[in-house]
Design an enzyme around this catalytic site. Structure first.
Site, PDB file in Angstrom:
ATOM      1  N   ASP A  61      51.850  39.920  43.454  1.00  0.00           N
ATOM      2  CA  ASP A  61      51.773  41.197  44.174  1.00  0.00           C
ATOM      3  C   ASP A  61      50.314  41.525  44.485  1.00  0.00           C
ATOM      4  O   ASP A  61      49.600  42.095  43.668  1.00  0.00           O
ATOM      5  CB  ASP A  61      52.409  42.313  43.327  1.00  0.00           C
ATOM      6  CG  ASP A  61      52.421  43.654  44.060  1.00  0.00           C
ATOM      7  OD1 ASP A  61      52.129  43.664  45.271  1.00  0.00           O
ATOM      8  OD2 ASP A  61      52.743  44.671  43.408  1.00  0.00           O
ATOM      9  N   ASP A  66      52.332  48.225  48.982  1.00  0.00           N
ATOM     10  CA  ASP A  66      52.251  47.888  47.556  1.00  0.00           C
ATOM     11  C   ASP A  66      53.452  48.424  46.774  1.00  0.00           C
ATOM     12  O   ASP A  66      53.646  48.092  45.618  1.00  0.00           O
ATOM     13  CB  ASP A  66      50.929  48.432  46.980  1.00  0.00           C
ATOM     14  CG  ASP A  66      50.580  47.820  45.634  1.00  0.00           C
ATOM     15  OD1 ASP A  66      51.212  46.803  45.268  1.00  0.00           O
ATOM     16  OD2 ASP A  66      49.668  48.350  44.972  1.00  0.00           O
ATOM     17  N   ARG A 111      60.770  48.166  45.203  1.00  0.00           N
ATOM     18  CA  ARG A 111      61.983  48.926  45.541  1.00  0.00           C
ATOM     19  C   ARG A 111      62.649  48.362  46.795  1.00  0.00           C
ATOM     20  O   ARG A 111      63.854  48.484  46.975  1.00  0.00           O
ATOM     21  CB  ARG A 111      61.625  50.414  45.697  1.00  0.00           C
ATOM     22  CG  ARG A 111      60.641  50.697  46.803  1.00  0.00           C
ATOM     23  CD  ARG A 111      59.944  52.031  46.644  1.00  0.00           C
ATOM     24  NE  ARG A 111      59.032  52.029  45.496  1.00  0.00           N
ATOM     25  CZ  ARG A 111      58.248  53.039  45.157  1.00  0.00           C
ATOM     26  NH1 ARG A 111      58.263  54.147  45.864  1.00  0.00           N
ATOM     27  NH2 ARG A 111      57.456  52.950  44.101  1.00  0.00           N
ATOM     28  N   LYS A 132      45.632  45.698  46.842  1.00  0.00           N
ATOM     29  CA  LYS A 132      45.174  46.228  45.552  1.00  0.00           C
ATOM     30  C   LYS A 132      43.697  45.920  45.364  1.00  0.00           C
ATOM     31  O   LYS A 132      43.221  44.890  45.855  1.00  0.00           O
ATOM     32  CB  LYS A 132      45.931  45.522  44.406  1.00  0.00           C
ATOM     33  CG  LYS A 132      47.376  45.934  44.226  1.00  0.00           C
ATOM     34  CD  LYS A 132      47.979  45.188  43.029  1.00  0.00           C
ATOM     35  CE  LYS A 132      49.458  45.489  42.861  1.00  0.00           C
ATOM     36  NZ  LYS A 132      49.737  46.875  42.432  1.00  0.00           N
ATOM     37  N   GLU A 175      56.442  47.508  47.016  1.00  0.00           N
ATOM     38  CA  GLU A 175      57.352  46.499  47.570  1.00  0.00           C
ATOM     39  C   GLU A 175      58.581  46.247  46.705  1.00  0.00           C
ATOM     40  O   GLU A 175      59.617  45.810  47.208  1.00  0.00           O
ATOM     41  CB  GLU A 175      56.593  45.173  47.769  1.00  0.00           C
ATOM     42  CG  GLU A 175      56.390  44.299  46.521  1.00  0.00           C
ATOM     43  CD  GLU A 175      55.587  44.947  45.409  1.00  0.00           C
ATOM     44  OE1 GLU A 175      54.823  45.891  45.695  1.00  0.00           O
ATOM     45  OE2 GLU A 175      55.721  44.520  44.252  1.00  0.00           O
TER      46      GLU A 175
END
Ligand code: BES
Ligand code: ZN
Ligand code: ZN
Length: 481
Positions: free
Chosen positions: A249, A326, A330, A256, A328
């Site tokens: 991620d 970010d 869900r 991030k 992502e």
């Protein structure tokens, strides 16, 4: 994993390199009392001291482990792990923790098998490999010859192997577990015990899984959906599991900061947990149907990536306005939850490293439980206690429902514009996809990965959290305990 056996030997006569000896704080410490005191052994839970047996026992070294007067299964699981970890350089141990019954024998075996875990796939120095490890452990108990104790030992080995498999997958570097690789590793692990199907990006498009595709489209390695199904003839219930499987991620275009990205190989820990648990449930032969969906994608920025402002059309038919790429997890879970709900199972549980907010609320060792059914959430909480995993319920407040449905151009908004209640908002979003099925969401962002040093049976890195609770839950729903 060490081979764990049962033995009726007495602590003083057991043959092993090290005797792990539980000392309850109400025990008469006899001739050891003065020495233990001088070594600073106060009897505080978890404490260990190591000393030569000096002829007191056949084992040349003793590790004393402190226990409370009436240890719970979890106390014994931790004591076994602490004792065996303190038995440095030993290859065989005898573990004398005086289990009161077979449940306690099972917990001790789990403690040994979980506490000796190491991840060494990327160590090349021979010296590191030479460090001796425990290969055999005998649990000393008068129940050693009982069939129920033998079965407890088998259960512990199956469950611990599942937890350790989940740890291995989480620890694997993200470049070596891109979606196709991770799905292959899951498939290999499943073997012939459960049925496996994999949807590639073309099939995902045909099946209208716009959430999984939207998250995965920025990566050179396209997303996958893996389905495991275990369907025994004597099934009394159907449990569907859904796992977040983001192999890395980066945040996508809402990228991030570097430091927050460092551990983001952990973001598939939910998928690892549901896959490992399903295979364990099958190997235990529990009379419950389990279908597990692992939603696997890599969240990367690129010229093809989903942009903030884009609208995704999900499997359910709902449209979702993206605000922050970010958030992502869900989006991939939504499609997995829809697929699960379409089969009308009796219960759905999803497991996901979903929100940093859950760590703000509950710390790094506790999973958040949210859901749409009081009774089912309570059941999950109760089995997590029996399994020895720390969990706590959080509410899906009314406030969040209104925010989820407040998109200006689509049906749902993906991200809470306010920095409050991020875990509750995420769960309110997921709830839109489960229909009427009793559902619980486990946010494992905190406990999935141990960034500190090893403690009790928790190693550094991937922890395999969630697996033991899911196996217990299946056992409970199957009426098998
Ligand atoms: N994978 C992260 C959540 C996470 C954070 C897990 C730290 C483990 C440790 C998730 O995809 C994420 O980035 N969530 C955002 C959501 C926000 C953008 C609404 C977060 O928590 O900051
Ligand atoms: Zn994210
Ligand atoms: Zn994530």
């Amino acid at each position: 994993m060490p081979t764990v056996t049962l033995s009726t030997s007495k602590p003083t006569t057991a043959r092993a390199d090290v005797l792990v000896l539980g000392i309850r704080n109400d025990d008469d410490k006899g001739e050891l009392a003065e020495a233990l005191d001088l070594m600073g052994f106060s009897g505080e839970k978890g404490q260990t001291v190591r000393f030569p047996s000096g002829g007191l026992a056949k084992a040349p070294v003793v590790v004393a482990v402190a226990l409370p007067a009436e240890p719970t299964a979890e106390d014994l699981r931790r004591a076994a792990a602490n004792g065996v970890r303190a038995a440095k350089n030993a290859t065989s141990v005898a573990v004398a923790l005086h289990p009161a019954g077979v449940d306690e024998v099972e917990a001790i075996a789990e403690g040994i098998e979980l506490g000796t875990y190491r991840y060494e796939a990327y160590k090349t120095k021979k010296n590191d490999k030479k460090a001796r490890e425990v290969t055999s452990a005998a649990i000393l108990t008068p129940f050693a010859r009982q069939g129920t104790a033998t079965r407890a030992l088998e259960r512990a080995a199956t469950v611990a192997a599942a937890v350790n498999a989940a740890r291995d997958w989480v620890n694997t570097p993200p470049g070596d577990k891109r979606p196709a690789d991770l799905v292959e590793a899951f498939t290999q692990h499943a073997g012939t015990d459960v049925k496996v199907t994999v949807w590639d990006e073309k099939r995902l498009a045909k099946e209208r899984c716009g959430g999984i595709l939207g998250v995965g489209q920025g990566s050179d390695s396209p997303p996958r959906l893996l389905t495991l199904s275990y369907e025994p003839e004597d099934a009394v219930s159907h449990l569907a599991l859904v796992g977040k499987g983001i192999t890395f991620d980066s945040g996508g275009l809402s990228i991030k900061p570097g430091a927050s990205m460092q551990t983001m190989k952990l973001d598939m820990a939910g998928a690892a947990a549901v896959v490992a648990a399903t295979v364990a449930i099958a190997r235990l032969g529990l009379p419950i149907k389990v279908t597990a969906y692992a939603c696997v994608a890599e969240n990367m920025p690129s010229g093809r990536a989903t942009r903030p402002g884009d609208v995704l059309r999900m499997r359910s038919g709902a449209t979702v306005e993206v605000h922050n790429t970010d958030a992502e997890g869900r989006l991939v879970l939504a499609d997995g939850l829809s697929l699960a709900a379409e089969t009308s199972p009796d219960h759905i549980v999803d497991v996901a490293t979903l929100t940093g907010a859950c760590m703000v609320a509950l710390g790094q060792h506790t999973t958040g439980i949210l859901g749409n059914d009081e009774e089912f959430s309570e059941t999950v909480l109760a089995v997590s206690r029996d399994a020895g995993e720390s969990m706590w319920r959080l509410p899906i407040t009314e406030e969040m429902k209104g925010v989820v449905t407040s998109s200006s151009i689509g049906d749902l908004r993906q991200h809470n514009p306010k920095p409050y209640g991020g875990t509750l908002f995420a769960a309110a979003f997921l709830r839109e996809f489960v229909g009427d099925v009793p559902w619980a969401h486990l946010d494992i962002a905190g406990p999935s990965f141990n960034e500190g040093s090893a403690f009790d049976y928790t190693p550094v890195g991937g922890t395999g959290t969630g697996v033991r609770t899911l196996v217990r839950l299946a056992t409970e729903l199957a009426g098998a305990r």
